[in-house]
Design a protein around this motif. Structure first.
Motif, PDB file in Angstrom:
ATOM      1  N   GLU A 297      28.726 -45.110  34.507  1.00 24.41           N
ATOM      2  CA  GLU A 297      29.999 -45.518  33.928  1.00 24.41           C
ATOM      3  C   GLU A 297      29.932 -46.766  33.059  1.00 24.41           C
ATOM      4  OE1 GLU A 297      33.103 -43.428  36.695  1.00 24.41           O
ATOM      5  OE2 GLU A 297      32.398 -45.263  37.666  1.00 24.41           O
ATOM      6  N   ASP A 298      28.724 -47.095  32.560  1.00 19.32           N
ATOM      7  CA  ASP A 298      28.658 -48.176  31.571  1.00 19.32           C
ATOM      8  C   ASP A 298      29.172 -47.718  30.210  1.00 19.32           C
ATOM      9  OD1 ASP A 298      27.698 -50.404  33.000  1.00 19.32           O
ATOM     10  OD2 ASP A 298      25.655 -49.612  32.958  1.00 19.32           O
ATOM     11  N   TYR A 299      29.050 -46.422  29.933  1.00 15.97           N
ATOM     12  CA  TYR A 299      29.473 -45.850  28.644  1.00 15.97           C
ATOM     13  C   TYR A 299      28.824 -46.542  27.452  1.00 15.97           C
ATOM     14  CZ  TYR A 299      32.543 -43.240  31.622  1.00 15.97           C
ATOM     15  OH  TYR A 299      33.008 -42.431  32.615  1.00 15.97           O
ATOM     16  N   GLU A 300      27.605 -47.075  27.660  1.00 13.54           N
ATOM     17  CA  GLU A 300      26.786 -47.484  26.521  1.00 13.54           C
ATOM     18  C   GLU A 300      26.118 -46.235  25.948  1.00 13.54           C
ATOM     19  OE1 GLU A 300      26.919 -50.331  25.290  1.00 13.54           O
ATOM     20  OE2 GLU A 300      27.739 -51.580  26.898  1.00 13.54           O
ATOM     21  N   LEU A 301      25.461 -46.374  24.808  1.00 12.52           N
ATOM     22  CA  LEU A 301      24.737 -45.258  24.209  1.00 12.52           C
ATOM     23  C   LEU A 301      23.241 -45.434  24.398  1.00 12.52           C
ATOM     24  CD1 LEU A 301      26.666 -44.915  20.818  1.00 12.52           C
ATOM     25  CD2 LEU A 301      27.015 -43.596  22.928  1.00 12.52           C
ATOM     26  N   CYS A 302      22.556 -44.344  24.694  1.00 13.83           N
ATOM     27  CA  CYS A 302      21.100 -44.305  24.676  1.00 13.83           C
ATOM     28  C   CYS A 302      20.704 -43.438  23.482  1.00 13.83           C
ATOM     29  CB  CYS A 302      20.563 -43.708  25.975  1.00 13.83           C
ATOM     30  SG  CYS A 302      18.763 -43.464  25.969  1.00 13.83           S
ATOM     31  N   VAL A 303      19.858 -43.983  22.615  1.00 13.88           N
ATOM     32  CA  VAL A 303      19.587 -43.314  21.343  1.00 13.88           C
ATOM     33  C   VAL A 303      18.086 -43.268  21.061  1.00 13.88           C
ATOM     34  CG1 VAL A 303      19.864 -45.471  20.047  1.00 13.88           C
ATOM     35  CG2 VAL A 303      20.233 -43.293  18.873  1.00 13.88           C
ATOM     36  N   CYS A 304      17.648 -42.194  20.424  1.00 15.35           N
ATOM     37  CA  CYS A 304      16.272 -42.086  19.932  1.00 15.35           C
ATOM     38  C   CYS A 304      16.297 -42.170  18.413  1.00 15.35           C
ATOM     39  CB  CYS A 304      15.650 -40.753  20.344  1.00 15.35           C
ATOM     40  SG  CYS A 304      15.621 -40.510  22.132  1.00 15.35           S
ATOM     41  N   LEU A 305      15.385 -42.976  17.884  1.00 15.04           N
ATOM     42  CA  LEU A 305      15.338 -43.193  16.431  1.00 15.04           C
ATOM     43  C   LEU A 305      13.886 -43.214  15.974  1.00 15.04           C
ATOM     44  CD1 LEU A 305      17.828 -46.046  16.596  1.00 15.04           C
ATOM     45  CD2 LEU A 305      18.017 -44.500  14.657  1.00 15.04           C
ATOM     46  N   PRO A 306      13.619 -42.660  14.778  1.00 17.48           N
ATOM     47  CA  PRO A 306      12.276 -42.814  14.220  1.00 17.48           C
ATOM     48  C   PRO A 306      11.961 -44.299  14.054  1.00 17.48           C
ATOM     49  CG  PRO A 306      13.614 -41.307  12.884  1.00 17.48           C
ATOM     50  CD  PRO A 306      14.523 -41.935  13.888  1.00 17.48           C
ATOM     51  N   GLY A 307      10.691 -44.669  14.182  1.00 23.15           N
ATOM     52  CA  GLY A 307      10.302 -46.074  14.141  1.00 23.15           C
ATOM     53  C   GLY A 307      10.785 -46.808  12.911  1.00 23.15           C
ATOM     54  N   ARG A 308      10.749 -46.145  11.740  1.00 25.62           N
ATOM     55  CA  ARG A 308      11.151 -46.829  10.504  1.00 25.62           C
ATOM     56  C   ARG A 308      12.632 -47.203  10.534  1.00 25.62           C
ATOM     57  NH1 ARG A 308      10.768 -41.585   9.771  1.00 25.62           N
ATOM     58  NH2 ARG A 308      12.548 -40.450   8.872  1.00 25.62           N
ATOM     59  N   SER A 309      13.497 -46.360  11.165  1.00 26.23           N
ATOM     60  CA  SER A 309      14.911 -46.700  11.279  1.00 26.23           C
ATOM     61  C   SER A 309      15.103 -47.787  12.318  1.00 26.23           C
ATOM     62  CB  SER A 309      15.725 -45.482  11.713  1.00 26.23           C
ATOM     63  OG  SER A 309      15.415 -44.371  10.921  1.00 26.23           O
ATOM     64  N   ALA A 310      14.321 -47.680  13.379  1.00 25.10           N
ATOM     65  CA  ALA A 310      14.469 -48.614  14.483  1.00 25.10           C
ATOM     66  C   ALA A 310      14.255 -50.050  14.023  1.00 25.10           C
ATOM     67  CB  ALA A 310      13.480 -48.266  15.597  1.00 25.10           C
ATOM     68  N   SER A 311      13.314 -50.227  13.115  1.00 27.64           N
ATOM     69  CA  SER A 311      12.970 -51.588  12.703  1.00 27.64           C
ATOM     70  C   SER A 311      14.108 -52.261  11.955  1.00 27.64           C
ATOM     71  CB  SER A 311      11.706 -51.559  11.843  1.00 27.64           C
ATOM     72  OG  SER A 311      11.965 -50.812  10.667  1.00 27.64           O
ATOM     73  N   GLN A 312      15.082 -51.465  11.459  1.00 26.23           N
ATOM     74  CA  GLN A 312      16.183 -52.059  10.688  1.00 26.23           C
ATOM     75  C   GLN A 312      17.391 -52.419  11.551  1.00 26.23           C
ATOM     76  OE1 GLN A 312      17.073 -49.009   7.894  1.00 26.23           O
ATOM     77  NE2 GLN A 312      15.002 -48.944   7.063  1.00 26.23           N
ATOM     78  N   LEU A 313      17.342 -52.078  12.813  1.00 22.10           N
ATOM     79  CA  LEU A 313      18.543 -52.236  13.626  1.00 22.10           C
ATOM     80  C   LEU A 313      18.471 -53.451  14.536  1.00 22.10           C
ATOM     81  CD1 LEU A 313      19.160 -48.572  14.685  1.00 22.10           C
ATOM     82  CD2 LEU A 313      20.840 -50.044  13.571  1.00 22.10           C
ATOM     83  N   SER A 314      19.516 -54.232  14.484  1.00 24.47           N
ATOM     84  CA  SER A 314      19.631 -55.310  15.466  1.00 24.47           C
ATOM     85  C   SER A 314      20.716 -54.891  16.462  1.00 24.47           C
ATOM     86  CB  SER A 314      20.002 -56.611  14.757  1.00 24.47           C
ATOM     87  OG  SER A 314      21.173 -56.417  14.016  1.00 24.47           O
ATOM     88  N   ASN A 315      21.071 -55.746  17.356  1.00 23.52           N
ATOM     89  CA  ASN A 315      22.128 -55.460  18.337  1.00 23.52           C
ATOM     90  C   ASN A 315      21.814 -54.289  19.254  1.00 23.52           C
ATOM     91  OD1 ASN A 315      23.831 -57.511  17.444  1.00 23.52           O
ATOM     92  ND2 ASN A 315      24.574 -56.216  15.784  1.00 23.52           N
ATOM     93  N   MET A 316      20.581 -53.894  19.283  1.00 24.38           N
ATOM     94  CA  MET A 316      20.169 -52.835  20.199  1.00 24.38           C
ATOM     95  C   MET A 316      19.031 -53.397  21.032  1.00 24.38           C
ATOM     96  SD  MET A 316      21.916 -50.105  19.202  1.00 24.38           S
ATOM     97  CE  MET A 316      20.978 -48.788  19.963  1.00 24.38           C
ATOM     98  N   THR A 317      18.816 -52.814  22.189  1.00 25.15           N
ATOM     99  CA  THR A 317      17.668 -53.208  22.991  1.00 25.15           C
ATOM    100  C   THR A 317      16.698 -52.035  23.067  1.00 25.15           C
ATOM    101  OG1 THR A 317      19.098 -54.631  24.315  1.00 25.15           O
ATOM    102  CG2 THR A 317      16.913 -54.132  25.210  1.00 25.15           C
ATOM    103  N   TRP A 318      15.457 -52.283  22.678  1.00 21.39           N
ATOM    104  CA  TRP A 318      14.441 -51.232  22.635  1.00 21.39           C
ATOM    105  C   TRP A 318      13.790 -51.142  23.995  1.00 21.39           C
ATOM    106  CZ3 TRP A 318      15.151 -48.303  18.636  1.00 21.39           C
ATOM    107  CH2 TRP A 318      15.910 -48.865  17.602  1.00 21.39           C
TER     108      TRP A 318
END
Lengths: 315, 315
Positions: B267-288
């Motif tokens: 019931e945290d209702y956060e999102l768990c997401v999979c992203l290609p590495g190149r997209s991942a490197s552009q995102l902040s505010n997420m925890t890898w």
């Protein structure tokens, strides 16, 4: 409840992707190719409030819940699309019975062209069958609300009235001694497996229906909704009502006027429609029961005698 | 229940026509201008099963039910659209409280751009708040399912984990003695008013998310759904999990490992997401928190020590 077993059984019965449905099982939400206008209604049926499990089979409970929801689409003249089910099951509820509820709904869905595209199963203190139904239209003008009746329109109903109420009276043992077995079975069937008038609703919309509503609470109440929303007076004739076979006998056993019984008993899920006179003259398979007049919004039964003398569903 | 009073109060709170909504109150169904793809999810919350009325205010109950449903739209990357409410009320339930349930949902709806476009009120043996939510997309390719993860993708979560579970432990009086008032209030708030990550879900979809799910049952279970649907292995690191402030303290009071608590509490209702590495490197505010590998479908916590040593959510 063996929850996993149940969910797997239900998933086998839900449609996979196909037709308009792009994604359904196994994702967070269903994805459906839309038409220009979505028509959506929700309807919940709760054991002990809307039905009793000792009066209906699980299949009938499922059928009836979907029929009641789909009937709202019929009353708008929408093309049937998808349905989404919330199934609340008391602890100890048999998996087989839960599957049968879904099967009953699924058979009706197949018959009327609805795809059950998603759902949620939860524990609940009483059996609860809640459907969200979605219909589609290419143009908002194809759809019929409750507010478009015009003075001079003719008023009609599909099918016959009072059958579901009489069927319930039979189920509850309040009447039925004078009916033959086939007539009683038909009335019971009308209560247990009402048929949403989706095809008729679309045809009436195409033929210029100005206002339409489905009969869930009974003609007296539902026609009054039409009258109020259209700001007009519906003058109806009790003598013109198409009573279902057996309704006269059941009403007399209950010591009520048959026509009064038929307009106050609900759950027939027939359609009540207003049409301009020129469209009305082209339609068969409908029963013409009155007309739309200027005047204080409401329904008047012009020919009512006791116990409906002066009856008026005031607003 | 003063039913008419309630219905009138609810109708004042439901949106009238406007925006995409062409018809709503007073007709048999709502009519909404559609985009090309409809994304639909249903979610029911039942008193005694999903919440307890003595732990939440009516507003929180309404908020929470809509948040849980809307979170499914977030996980698909859909644009929020409409919500339809089925409200089941036990006899004697105060009209004011029923209105407050709808108000709580209505405030969240306003904040996230959802229109509550229809509903049904019924009697029920326990307070039941069931939402159907509809989101929209111009193209099916804009949407993210659970099945698109690829080997080499990075796995991330939004926000922090374990807060709702810790908040519930506080509400139930099972923990909390060591927390200061503000930390306790924040955890309680995360349980009572979870926030659906609709904006983040759309951004992640736009940035090329390959698979996504919302955390309703806890990361261990929900990530396993992703793994199974994608046919791949998610290798996650417990040490990388973003635990919410106060979760360590609550878990220790409960005598469980904080990370194990956070991945199994729901019931945290956060999102768990999979992203290609190149997209991942552009995102902040997420925890890898890990990556996607070939291998038997499932979730492995690579760095788990007791009590999660060898933990694997098998399928």
């Amino acid at each position: 409840m063996r929850e996993l077993e149940l969910i797997e059984a239900l998933e086998r019965r839900l449609a996979g992707a196909g037709g308009r449905v792009v994604r359904t099982l196994g994702d967070d939400a269903a994805v459906v190719r839309a038409d220009r206008y979505a028509v959506t209604s929700v309807d919940a049926m709760v054991e002990g409030v809307h039905f009793r499990s000792d009066q209906l089979t699980p299949e009938e409970i499922g059928h009836r819940a979907l029929a009641a929801a789909a009937s709202d689409l019929a009353a708008m003249g929408a093309r049937p699309g998808e349905a989404y089910l919330v199934l609340g099951l008391p602890s100890g509820f048999e998996v087989e019975h839960a599957v049968a509820v879904v099967d009953g709904a699924g058979e009706l869905a197949d018959a009327v062209g609805i795809t059950i595209a998603g759902g949620d199963v939860t524990r609940a203190p009483a059996l609860t069958v809640s459907f969200t139904v979605v219909g589609w239209a290419r143009d908002a003008g194809e759809l019929v609300g409750r507010d478009g009746a015009r003075p001079g329109d003719q008023v009609a109903v599909t099918g016959t009235l009072g059958a579901a109420g009489a069927g319930l009276a039979l189920l509850e043992g309040r009447a039925g001694s004078g009916l033959d077995g086939q007539a009683a079975a038909l009335l019971r069937q009308r209560y247990a497996r009402p048929w949403p008038r989706l095809q008729e609703g679309r045809e009436l919309a195409e033929r210029g229906a100005s206002a339409m509503i489905d009969l869930s609470d009974g003609l007296a109440t539902d026609a009054a909704h039409l009258a109020r929303r259209s700001g007009l007076r519906l003058e109806l004739r009790l003598s013109a009502l198409p009573l279902a076979p057996g309704v006269v006998e059941v009403a007399r056993e209950l010591d009520v006027d048959p026509a009064a019984f038929a307009v106050t008993a609900g759950e027939d899920y027939e359609l009540c429609v207003c049409l301009p006179g020129r469209s009305a003259s082209q339609l068969s398979n409908m029963t013409w029961i009155g007309s739309v007049k200027k005047g204080p919004p409401g329904v008047v039964f012009a020919d009512a005698t006791s116990p409906l003398a002066g009856y008026e569903h005031s607003l």
